[in-house]
Design a protein around this motif. Structure first.
Motif, short mmCIF file in Angstrom:
data_model
loop_
_atom_site.label_atom_id
_atom_site.label_comp_id
_atom_site.label_asym_id
_atom_site.label_seq_id
_atom_site.Cartn_x
_atom_site.Cartn_y
_atom_site.Cartn_z
N ILE A 130 1.13 -1.37 0.00
CA ILE A 130 -0.34 -0.10 0.02
C ILE A 130 0.74 1.38 0.20
CG2 ILE A 130 -1.93 0.97 1.76
CD1 ILE A 130 -2.96 -1.69 0.43
N CYS A 131 0.46 2.00 -1.16
CA CYS A 131 1.79 3.58 -0.81
C CYS A 131 1.74 4.06 0.44
CB CYS A 131 0.76 4.64 -1.70
SG CYS A 131 1.67 5.70 -2.12
N SER A 132 3.31 4.42 0.64
CA SER A 132 3.41 5.05 2.14
C SER A 132 2.79 6.60 2.09
CB SER A 132 4.38 4.60 2.47
OG SER A 132 5.12 3.28 2.37
N GLU A 133 2.85 6.95 1.49
CA GLU A 133 1.97 8.56 0.53
C GLU A 133 0.97 8.22 1.56
OE1 GLU A 133 1.07 11.63 0.35
OE2 GLU A 133 2.79 11.53 0.82
N PRO A 134 0.79 9.61 2.45
CA PRO A 134 -0.21 9.72 3.47
C PRO A 134 -1.40 10.28 3.06
CG PRO A 134 1.39 10.51 4.34
CD PRO A 134 2.31 10.36 3.33
N ARG A 135 -1.25 10.86 1.59
CA ARG A 135 -2.74 11.38 1.36
C ARG A 135 -3.26 10.09 -0.24
NH1 ARG A 135 -0.50 16.54 -0.17
NH2 ARG A 135 1.38 15.11 -0.50
N CYS A 136 -2.21 8.92 -0.25
CA CYS A 136 -2.36 7.97 -1.14
C CYS A 136 -3.23 6.60 -0.45
CB CYS A 136 -1.52 7.63 -2.19
SG CYS A 136 -1.58 6.37 -3.17
N ASP A 137 -4.03 5.88 -0.76
CA ASP A 137 -4.38 4.54 -0.56
C ASP A 137 -4.69 3.14 -1.61
OD1 ASP A 137 -6.66 4.90 -2.13
OD2 ASP A 137 -7.82 4.04 -0.58
N ASN A 138 -3.71 3.50 -3.44
CA ASN A 138 -3.54 3.01 -3.97
C ASN A 138 -2.44 2.07 -3.22
OD1 ASN A 138 -5.07 4.65 -6.10
ND2 ASN A 138 -3.18 5.28 -6.72
N VAL A 139 -2.59 0.42 -4.41
CA VAL A 139 -2.09 -0.49 -3.91
C VAL A 139 -0.74 -0.53 -4.89
CG1 VAL A 139 -3.70 -1.92 -2.69
CG2 VAL A 139 -3.63 -1.99 -5.30
N PHE A 140 0.26 -1.82 -4.40
CA PHE A 140 1.81 -1.66 -5.92
C PHE A 140 1.91 -2.77 -5.84
CE2 PHE A 140 3.39 0.41 -1.91
CZ PHE A 140 4.47 -0.20 -2.21
N VAL A 141 2.52 -3.12 -6.46
CA VAL A 141 3.57 -4.68 -6.88
C VAL A 141 5.17 -4.07 -6.73
CG1 VAL A 141 5.12 -6.56 -8.79
CG2 VAL A 141 1.61 -5.56 -8.25
N ASP A 142 5.91 -4.88 -6.08
CA ASP A 142 7.46 -4.42 -6.20
C ASP A 142 8.06 -5.57 -6.15
OD1 ASP A 142 9.23 -3.21 -5.01
OD2 ASP A 142 9.30 -4.19 -3.01
N THR A 143 8.64 -5.20 -7.66
CA THR A 143 9.16 -5.91 -8.58
C THR A 143 10.98 -5.62 -8.13
OG1 THR A 143 9.32 -4.96 -10.53
CG2 THR A 143 7.98 -6.77 -10.15
N SER A 144 11.23 -4.83 -7.17
CA SER A 144 12.53 -3.75 -7.20
C SER A 144 13.71 -5.15 -6.67
CB SER A 144 12.51 -3.23 -5.88
OG SER A 144 12.17 -3.45 -4.95
N PRO A 145 14.55 -5.20 -6.79
CA PRO A 145 15.52 -5.95 -6.35
C PRO A 145 15.82 -6.04 -5.17
CG PRO A 145 16.29 -4.58 -7.75
CD PRO A 145 15.53 -4.45 -7.63
N ASN A 146 15.93 -5.00 -4.46
CA ASN A 146 15.86 -5.56 -2.61
C ASN A 146 14.92 -5.18 -2.56
OD1 ASN A 146 15.87 -2.81 -3.32
ND2 ASN A 146 17.50 -1.75 -2.78
N GLN A 147 12.67 -4.97 -2.59
CA GLN A 147 12.28 -5.22 -2.31
C GLN A 147 11.89 -3.74 -1.70
OE1 GLN A 147 11.16 -8.82 -0.20
NE2 GLN A 147 9.11 -7.11 0.09
N SER A 148 12.22 -2.50 -2.04
CA SER A 148 12.46 -1.16 -1.03
C SER A 148 11.57 -0.68 -1.82
CB SER A 148 13.72 -0.47 -1.38
OG SER A 148 13.75 -0.15 -3.01
N ARG A 149 10.49 -1.28 -2.84
CA ARG A 149 8.76 -0.22 -3.50
C ARG A 149 8.37 0.24 -2.11
NH1 ARG A 149 5.35 -0.70 -8.42
NH2 ARG A 149 4.17 1.38 -8.33
N ARG A 150 8.23 1.25 -2.15
CA ARG A 150 7.20 2.50 -1.07
C ARG A 150 6.42 3.21 -1.24
NH1 ARG A 150 11.01 5.77 3.72
NH2 ARG A 150 9.68 6.84 1.94
#
Length: 174
Positions: A130-150
């Motif tokens: 779930i997006c970490s930006e407080p005004r957003c509640d969108n979901v995402f898929v994290d395919t980054s190598p180090n699982q760092s997407r926020r």
């Protein structure tokens, strides 16, 4: 089948506002061949599925692996996937996740479930968020190598970084 793309489409589906057929056409802008098959019943099916699928992202976001797996398995049981070999291009046989008689909603649901199930098996059950930006509640898929997407997008990431920068400036000047 490109399961990462299917998983990313699952996130886009959860994030989509689908009040009517026109909105579904907009959601399917890059898949115009599906527009002629959109039916009113697809809206109700997809809206219901969005509500069923969001908890999978929420469970993954808090590292609840057993809940991610149980939820996906329950969705796979309630929305069976019927793959078939497609021969519309005999030189390039490939798999589709539904048969030709399936509705647009059934296709999108099958793609979402197969994409997420394969992503969980290949990359792990904590790659959804779930997006970490407080005004957003969108979901995402994290395919980054180090699982760092926020964040769900560059826009939300930039918004959060600017807010943090301004907060640091304000604290430094006080």
């Amino acid at each position: 089948m490109d399961f990462i793309r299917y998983a990313e489409r699952a996130a886009a589906l959860v994030n989509a506002d689908l009040p009517d057929e026109a909105a579904l056409h907009d959601h399917l802008a890059d898949r115009s061949w599906l527009h002629r098959s959109v039916a009113p019943a697809d809206i109700a099916s997809l809206t219901s599925f969005q509500a069923e699928l969001r908890p999978v992202f929420e469970a993954s976001d808090v590292d609840d692996v057993p809940l991610v797996v149980a939820s996906l398995n329950a969705l796979l049981a309630s929305h069976p996937v019927t793959p078939m070999i497609s021969d519309h291009d005999p030189a390039n046989l490939h798999m589709h996740v539904t048969n030709k008689a399936s509705s647009v909603a059934e296709l999108l649901i099958a793609e979402s479930l197969m994409g997420l199930a394969n992503l969980v098996c290949d990359l792990g059950a904590t790659r959804l968020g779930i997006c970490s930006e407080p005004r957003c509640d969108n979901v995402f898929v994290d395919t980054s190598p180090n699982q760092s997407r926020r964040y769900c997008s560059d826009r939300c990431s930039s918004r959060a970084n600017v807010a943090a920068f301004r907060a640091r400036q304000k604290a430094a000047s006080a």
